[in-house]
Motif scaffolding. Structure first.
Motif, short mmCIF file in Angstrom:
data_model
loop_
_atom_site.label_atom_id
_atom_site.label_comp_id
_atom_site.label_asym_id
_atom_site.label_seq_id
_atom_site.Cartn_x
_atom_site.Cartn_y
_atom_site.Cartn_z
N GLU A 55 0.86 -1.40 -0.25
CA GLU A 55 -0.15 0.01 -0.08
C GLU A 55 0.94 1.50 0.19
OE1 GLU A 55 -3.02 0.16 -0.70
OE2 GLU A 55 -3.48 -1.94 -0.50
N LEU A 56 1.54 1.26 0.83
CA LEU A 56 2.61 2.11 0.54
C LEU A 56 3.40 2.85 -0.02
CD1 LEU A 56 3.92 4.62 2.91
CD2 LEU A 56 6.09 3.04 3.70
N ARG A 57 3.72 1.56 -1.37
CA ARG A 57 4.15 0.96 -2.55
C ARG A 57 3.59 2.71 -3.54
NH1 ARG A 57 5.76 -2.64 -3.24
NH2 ARG A 57 4.93 -4.33 -4.83
N HIS A 58 1.88 2.46 -3.34
CA HIS A 58 1.11 2.52 -4.46
C HIS A 58 1.41 4.02 -4.15
CE1 HIS A 58 -0.42 -1.10 -6.76
NE2 HIS A 58 -0.66 -1.66 -5.13
N ILE A 59 1.19 4.39 -2.97
CA ILE A 59 1.18 5.82 -2.60
C ILE A 59 2.57 6.26 -3.40
CG2 ILE A 59 1.30 7.85 -0.74
CD1 ILE A 59 -0.50 6.06 1.10
N ILE A 60 3.95 5.96 -2.80
CA ILE A 60 4.80 6.83 -3.57
C ILE A 60 4.62 6.74 -4.89
CG2 ILE A 60 6.87 6.35 -3.51
CD1 ILE A 60 7.07 4.82 -1.30
N ASP A 61 4.10 5.84 -5.36
CA ASP A 61 3.63 5.87 -7.12
C ASP A 61 3.24 7.16 -7.44
OD1 ASP A 61 4.53 4.35 -9.59
OD2 ASP A 61 2.43 3.41 -9.35
N VAL A 62 1.85 6.73 -6.40
CA VAL A 62 1.43 8.01 -7.36
C VAL A 62 2.19 9.42 -6.92
CG1 VAL A 62 -1.12 9.74 -6.28
CG2 VAL A 62 -0.84 7.20 -6.08
N VAL A 63 2.96 9.40 -5.67
CA VAL A 63 3.43 10.86 -5.40
C VAL A 63 4.65 11.12 -6.34
CG1 VAL A 63 4.60 12.64 -3.81
CG2 VAL A 63 3.06 10.64 -3.24
N THR A 64 4.66 10.54 -6.39
CA THR A 64 5.96 10.55 -7.63
C THR A 64 5.50 10.59 -9.42
OG1 THR A 64 7.50 8.57 -6.86
CG2 THR A 64 7.81 8.74 -8.89
N GLN A 65 4.70 10.22 -9.71
CA GLN A 65 3.89 10.47 -10.78
C GLN A 65 3.53 12.01 -11.09
OE1 GLN A 65 3.90 8.10 -13.87
NE2 GLN A 65 4.61 6.23 -12.63
N TYR A 66 2.90 12.70 -10.00
CA TYR A 66 2.06 13.91 -10.39
C TYR A 66 2.90 14.73 -9.88
CZ TYR A 66 -2.69 12.79 -10.68
OH TYR A 66 -3.56 11.86 -10.61
N ALA A 67 4.36 13.82 -9.05
CA ALA A 67 5.36 14.93 -9.23
C ALA A 67 6.61 15.26 -10.43
CB ALA A 67 7.05 14.21 -7.84
N LEU A 68 5.93 13.95 -11.03
CA LEU A 68 6.53 14.22 -12.46
C LEU A 68 6.25 14.69 -13.49
CD1 LEU A 68 7.66 10.54 -13.00
CD2 LEU A 68 9.23 12.04 -13.12
N LEU A 69 5.20 14.64 -13.32
CA LEU A 69 3.53 15.61 -14.22
C LEU A 69 4.05 17.01 -13.67
CD1 LEU A 69 1.14 15.38 -16.14
CD2 LEU A 69 0.10 15.23 -13.86
N HIS A 70 4.42 17.55 -12.91
CA HIS A 70 4.61 18.98 -12.45
C HIS A 70 6.02 19.74 -11.55
CE1 HIS A 70 0.56 20.29 -12.93
NE2 HIS A 70 -0.01 18.92 -12.68
N PRO A 71 6.57 19.55 -12.72
CA PRO A 71 8.30 19.66 -12.10
C PRO A 71 8.11 21.38 -11.09
CG PRO A 71 8.21 19.38 -14.29
CD PRO A 71 6.66 19.47 -14.35
N SER A 72 6.97 22.64 -11.40
CA SER A 72 6.96 22.98 -11.04
C SER A 72 6.38 23.48 -9.99
CB SER A 72 6.31 24.47 -11.59
OG SER A 72 5.08 24.48 -11.85
N VAL A 73 5.77 22.15 -9.42
CA VAL A 73 5.23 22.21 -7.83
C VAL A 73 6.25 21.31 -7.19
CG1 VAL A 73 3.05 21.12 -6.74
CG2 VAL A 73 3.28 21.83 -9.08
N LEU A 74 6.46 21.74 -5.99
CA LEU A 74 6.86 20.76 -4.88
C LEU A 74 6.45 20.07 -3.78
CD1 LEU A 74 9.56 21.09 -2.32
CD2 LEU A 74 8.16 22.75 -1.34
N PHE A 75 6.81 19.03 -4.24
CA PHE A 75 5.98 17.38 -3.51
C PHE A 75 7.04 17.46 -2.51
CE2 PHE A 75 3.77 17.83 -7.51
CZ PHE A 75 2.98 17.30 -7.61
N ILE A 76 6.19 16.85 -1.27
CA ILE A 76 7.35 16.18 0.19
C ILE A 76 5.99 15.42 1.00
CG2 ILE A 76 8.32 16.59 2.29
CD1 ILE A 76 8.67 19.49 1.79
N LEU A 77 7.18 14.01 0.85
CA LEU A 77 6.31 12.80 1.56
C LEU A 77 6.85 12.24 2.43
CD1 LEU A 77 3.71 10.79 0.95
CD2 LEU A 77 5.98 9.47 -0.45
N HIS A 78 5.48 12.41 3.42
CA HIS A 78 6.49 11.50 4.79
C HIS A 78 5.32 10.57 4.82
CE1 HIS A 78 8.55 15.84 5.78
NE2 HIS A 78 9.03 14.93 6.27
#
Ligand SMILES: Nc1ncnc2c1ncn2[C@@H]1O[C@H](COP(=O)(O)OP(=O)(O)OP(=O)(O)O)[C@@H](O)[C@H]1O
Ligand SMILES: [Mg+2]
Length: 599
Positions: free
Chosen positions: A167-190
């Motif tokens: 489940e955590l991997r799915h979450i990381i995957d989602v955040v990674t994809q959106y972070a790739l899609l939006h270089p100009s947005v800062l994403f932080i995942l804890h």
């Protein structure tokens, strides 16, 4: 017949929620999409218990006023479309007005939101879709949505969740994809207070990829730029040698939406043609843009798929773009006609004198004396039973019937040489033996390593300066959670910075060269989410032995072959590789005589 009743609202909402919210990662996806739609440039995500206990997302977007905040959790409440026409020119990620209602139906939600022009923020607390409390609260501009105890009132759904790691991997995957899609947005995942991923604001796609996939990967990526009347393609693809065993470093965006599309993915693979090894997956981050009127984004409950008009032509353009890009970088071998002609019509290529010498010198010698042939009946029989010139399948079907004596000795044989840089050829009583060199070494390495591993005594080679390994956030989590297991396999990894680690020891048997690759192989196995180490350790060792073994195509000298066979002799099961493929095939002389019509 049973009477028809209209379902009550609570049940309707839960059923609808089930379509949209499948797992914690679906919540993360919906909330990130809302933050992006609200124009956020900073999105931070805090997770507890792989999302089952808590998912909190804060953004600095435009926020909501009190009235909208009260409405946003209602089914079919959206600020993003007004009419059917809007459906076909949607610029926002959301459009159904269903996500928050679905989430609220199956969890406890607190929303804190504030617009720029307001003095105070507004807080709304909701449980199973009903408002529990609301009121003013001090807050920054933006929205924080805090989801607790997801699926607490739908135990059936909760039961279907995978292990925490998955489940955590799915979450990381989602955040990674959106972070790739939006270089100009800062994403932080804890997760549980530990930072798993940070994707800083950058204005350049390649730097953004570097922060998510690691600079080693990013450095070698090639830019793809292509446009025709139907489609625009932009992004980066990996060189064939960067291909991976998994598809974790692939991102596909259509009109700025993260989607899955098998046709497009296949088109990318097709662009690589034969440059990809079997079961290898290229790295790519590709943006596909088509006329918004030519796609339907409303075909999947989780908006994971879109329907594209003229998909065939779009795919052809994608294959073409990928292929041309690889060609420009000289990665596609071009058929050299002159060379081919030479090979076909020219004089036969002379055999290199040195190789010729040792490949054939011994073949003129020894024939087995009669007596020896009779003596070794026992083990020769095993080989004969095991093997048949016809097919491997037959061999494995029969394999199970034989009990291999613990001290199985190899058949008597006289090594003659190597053919096709792949097989050893040997003469054996009653026939000819063909031996697969790769499989021999696989078996030898497997048994030696398994022995060391089971005795918790894996011999390691220290790397003085260590080798820097970059991992993705998902891999970083696996390394962090499995460091002692990796240590048992002979890999000592020290945290370096972010998700980079220093590899300080490697198992001696596999040597330094192979070992970096092997670390990634082991991670791949661990990432499959099977919980018990005992279940996967054998697979891991089998895989390591396979990867580290000589390949078809490696030229070996007779002494090298003899050394390998001597090592094989010491194995407990010297007749098959760890996957069960046979090592020997015997061609009985009888067969040959029949074929030559001597009998
Ligand atoms: N982070 C946010 N910042 C500002 N407004 C938000 C935020 N999240 C939700 N909203 C508002 O709440 C509404 C409902 O959100 P919800 O996600 O349920 O639906 P949607 O985004 O319109 O459509 P979809 O169901 O396709 O996601 C949105 O239309 C938006 O107006
Ligand atoms: Mg939404």
């Amino acid at each position: 017949m049973k009477e028809i009743t209209v379902l009550d609202e609570d049940l309707i909402n839960k059923i609808a929620a089930g379509e949209v919210i499948e797992r914690p990662a679906s919540v993360v996806k919906e909330l990130i999409e809302n933050s992006l739609d609200a124009g956020a440039t900073r999105i931070s995500i805090d997770i507890e218990d792989s999302g089952q206990k808590r998912i909190r997302i804060s953004d600095n977007g435009h926020g909501m006023d009190e009235e909208n905040a009260r409405k946003c959790i209602l089914p079919h409440a959206t600020s993003k479309i007004r009419s059917v026409d809007d459906l076909f020119s949607i610029k926002t990620l959301g459009f159904r007005g269903e996500a928050l209602a679905s989430i609220a139906a199956v969890s406890q939600v607190s929303i804190i939101t504030k617009q720029d022009n307001q003095l105070e923020g507004f807080n709304l607390v909701v449980e199973s879709g009903s408002v529990i409390s609301s009121g003013s609260v001090a807050s920054e501009k933006g929205t924080t949505i805090d989801i607790q105890n997801l699926f607490f009132n739908t135990p059936a759904r909760k039961k279907f969740l995978k292990t925490d790691a998955v489940e955590l991997r799915h979450i990381i995957d989602v955040v990674t994809q959106y972070a790739l899609l939006h270089p100009s947005v800062l994403f932080i995942l804890h997760h549980e207070g530990r930072e798993l991923l940070t994707s800083p604001q950058v204005d350049d796609m390649k730097n953004n990829i570097a922060s998510l996939y690691g600079s080693t990967i990013a450095k070698d990526l090639i830019e793809v730029k292509y446009e025709n009347e139907l489609v625009t393609i932009y992004g980066f693809i990996g060189k064939p040698h960067q291909s991976r065993n998994d598809k974790n470093q692939q991102a596909l965006f259509v009109n700025d939406r993260w989607i899955r599309n098998n046709d497009i993915t296949k088109a990318v693979y097709d662009g690589y043609h034969s440059l990809l090894f079997h079961h290898k997956h290229p790295v790519f981050v590709l943006h596909i843009t088509v006329d918004p009127h030519k796609i339907d984004v409303n075909i999947h409950p989780q908006k994971k798929e879109v329907k594209i008009e003229h998909i065939k032509e779009v795919c052809a353009a994608i294959s073409h773009a990928v292929h041309e890009t690889l060609k420009e970088h000289n990665l596609v071998p071009v058929l050299d006609v002159e060379f081919e002609q030479q090979k076909t019509f020219g004089a036969p290529k002379p055999v290199e004198p040195q190789k010729k010498e040792y490949m054939f010198e011994q073949s003129e010698q020894t024939i087995f004396p009669e007596k020896e042939q009779e003596q070794d009946g026992a083990h020769t029989t095993i080989v004969e039973e095991y093997t048949t010139p016809e097919s491997d399948v037959f061999i494995s079907e029969h394999k199970k019937e034989f009990v291999i004596p613990e001290t199985a000795k190899l058949p008597e044989m006289k090594l003659l040489g190597q053919i096709h840089k792949t097989f050893f050829v040997a003469e054996t009583p009653g026939g000819l033996l063909l031996i697969d060199q790769h499989v021999v070494q696989e078996r030898v390495l497997y048994e030696r390593f398994m022995n060391q591993f089971m005795n918790k005594n894996v011999a390691v080679q220290e790397l003085l300066r260590g080798e820097l390994l970059e991992f993705t956030a998902a891999e970083g989590v696996i390394v962090h959670d499995n460091s002692s297991l990796l240590h048992n396999f002979g890999f000592t990894l020290e945290e370096f910075e972010g998700t980079s680690y220093l590899l300080k020891t490697v198992p001696t048997i596999f040597g330094r060269q192979q070992s970096t690759d092997l670390v990634y192989e082991v991670l791949h196995f661990l990432s499959e989410g099977r919980n018990k180490v005992e279940e996967i350790q054998e697979d891991i060792i089998t895989r390591m032995a396979c990867r580290a073994s000589v390949k078809a195509g490696d030229v070996l000298s007779i002494p090298e072959m003899q050394k390998l066979l001597a090592e094989l002799e010491g194995c407990v099961l010297p007749y098959t590789c760890p996957h069960g493929r046979s090592i020997f095939i015997k061609v009985p002389v009888d067969e040959l005589e029949k074929k030559f019509r001597r009998k």
